[in-house]
Scaffold this motif. Structure first.
Motif, PDB file in Angstrom:
ATOM      1  N   LEU A 170      -0.664   3.291  -4.723  1.00 53.23           N
ATOM      2  CA  LEU A 170      -0.985   4.169  -3.603  1.00 53.23           C
ATOM      3  C   LEU A 170      -0.081   3.879  -2.409  1.00 53.23           C
ATOM      4  N   ALA A 171       0.161   2.599  -2.135  1.00 54.97           N
ATOM      5  CA  ALA A 171       1.031   2.223  -1.015  1.00 54.97           C
ATOM      6  C   ALA A 171       2.469   2.693  -1.260  1.00 54.97           C
ATOM      7  N   GLY A 199      -8.408  13.576  -1.261  1.00 52.29           N
ATOM      8  CA  GLY A 199      -7.987  13.247   0.097  1.00 52.29           C
ATOM      9  C   GLY A 199      -6.490  13.019   0.137  1.00 52.29           C
ATOM     10  N   THR A 200      -6.020  12.278   1.144  1.00 51.97           N
ATOM     11  CA  THR A 200      -4.598  11.963   1.262  1.00 51.97           C
ATOM     12  C   THR A 200      -4.326  10.567   0.694  1.00 51.97           C
ATOM     13  N   LEU A 201      -3.050  10.256   0.534  1.00 48.59           N
ATOM     14  CA  LEU A 201      -2.678   8.934   0.016  1.00 48.59           C
ATOM     15  C   LEU A 201      -3.178   7.819   0.934  1.00 48.59           C
ATOM     16  N   GLU A 202      -3.063   8.014   2.245  1.00 50.54           N
ATOM     17  CA  GLU A 202      -3.526   6.991   3.173  1.00 50.54           C
ATOM     18  C   GLU A 202      -5.039   6.839   3.118  1.00 50.54           C
ATOM     19  N   GLN A 203      -5.757   7.944   3.035  1.00 43.83           N
ATOM     20  CA  GLN A 203      -7.219   7.884   2.921  1.00 43.83           C
ATOM     21  C   GLN A 203      -7.635   7.193   1.628  1.00 43.83           C
ATOM     22  N   ALA A 204      -6.897   7.462   0.555  1.00 44.95           N
ATOM     23  CA  ALA A 204      -7.209   6.814  -0.727  1.00 44.95           C
ATOM     24  C   ALA A 204      -6.997   5.310  -0.640  1.00 44.95           C
ATOM     25  N   ARG A 205      -5.894   4.910  -0.007  1.00 40.19           N
ATOM     26  CA  ARG A 205      -5.618   3.473   0.128  1.00 40.19           C
ATOM     27  C   ARG A 205      -6.735   2.769   0.888  1.00 40.19           C
TER      28      ARG A 205
END
Length: 296
Positions: A170-171, A199-205
């Motif tokens: 994800l990062a 969601g978004t990649l940042e939200q997933a992280r």
């Protein structure tokens, strides 16, 4: 007459997802090749199927491959199954398929469950065109180059990922694709703890940092926006960096200026600059004519 290699899809979680045809083929075949005999024996016992079982996985020897070919050429029917889903798809069974093609052994698909198609159906719109990436390379330049290309992919991208590598993936995706790129993340499909996260990649992280990931994951990354798909490739970026460095800029400053101009992550460009030989006469090929991204 030679036998037939049957590619039999098995449940990815819920055992009720086995097809009637798959049950019949597994009962009638002469032997079953599988990834893990212990795992497959549980499924076969549940279905009251008792056929000879032989392991065939990523670490199987050429002797095991040849023994299966010999059985097929002698007229035996062999069913190939994987631990979950469709065999030979991001799976070592593809090697057996290739071998059968070479010696003209008939191959028959017995379709059924697949995490790939299940996740795409759950994702909703935006997946009419997609590319299946399977598992990303785990380390080094190969992984970085692959992510750079996929960041500009104009189709949705489907990945498989193991729980212990999810946060890193994800990062890395956020670094190359932008932290606001939409994502659908499917976990433990058809099982008791099935989860579909959007969601978004940042939200997933952030979400999976707070709740450590468990189970097998299928990720569907949204297609690149038009402007991202039009960005230059790595060879062009290296040439642009080399051109900037040749004017006397440091790697760091060249990366900063090009990142600002193109809207790319500075860290990504700096990593590319480390590949360059900046000694006298050591500029990247083509850099002398590469000036359309030059900040000057």
């Amino acid at each position: 007459m030679t036998g037939i290699l049957y590619l039999v899809a098995t449940p990815i979680g819920n055992l009720e997802d086995i097809t009637l045809r798959a049950i019949r083929v597994l009962r009638e075949c002469d032997q079953i090749a599988c990834e893990d005999t212990r795992h497959s024996r549980k499924l076969l016992s549940h279905l009251d199927i008792h056929r000879p079982l032989v392991s065939f996985h990523a670490h199987s020897s050429q002797e095991r491959l040849q023994s299966l070919l010999t059985a097929l050429e002698a007229g035996q029917n062999v069913a190939l199954i994987t631990d979950a889903g469709t065999p030979a798809l991001s799976d070592p069974g593809a090697e057996l398929v290739d071998a059968c093609v070479r010696v003209q052994v008939p191959i028959v698909a017995v379709p059924g469950p697949s995490a790939l198609t299940a996740a795409l159906a759950l994702a909703g719109t935006g997946t009419a065109r997609f590319v299946f990436e399977g598992f990303l390379p785990t380390t080094g330049r190969e992984r970085r180059d692959r992510l750079q290309k996929l960041a500009r992919e104009e189709r949705a991208v489907v990945f498989f990922e193991a729980p212990h590598r999810l946060l890193r993936t994800l990062a890395d995706l956020a670094e190359h694709c932008g932290s606001d790129r939409p994502l659908v993340l499917c976990r433990e499909l058809t099982k008791i703890h099935e989860q579909v996260w959007r969601g978004t990649l940042e939200q997933a992280r952030r979400a999976f940092e707070a709740q450590p990931p468990r189970g097998e994951f299928t990720l569907i990354l949204a297609a690149a926006p038009h402007e991202a798909a039009a960005l230059p490739g790595e060879d062009e970026l290296r040439a642009a960096l080399s051109s900037l460095i040749a004017t006397g800029l440091s790697r760091s400053e060249a990366s900063r200026q090009l990142a600002q101009k193109l809207g790319l992550p500075r860290k990504q460009l700096y990593a590319l600059s480390l590949d360059l030989d900046t000694t006298a006469g050591g500029s990247a090929p083509g850099s002398a004519s590469m000036n359309k991204f030059d900040a000057g």
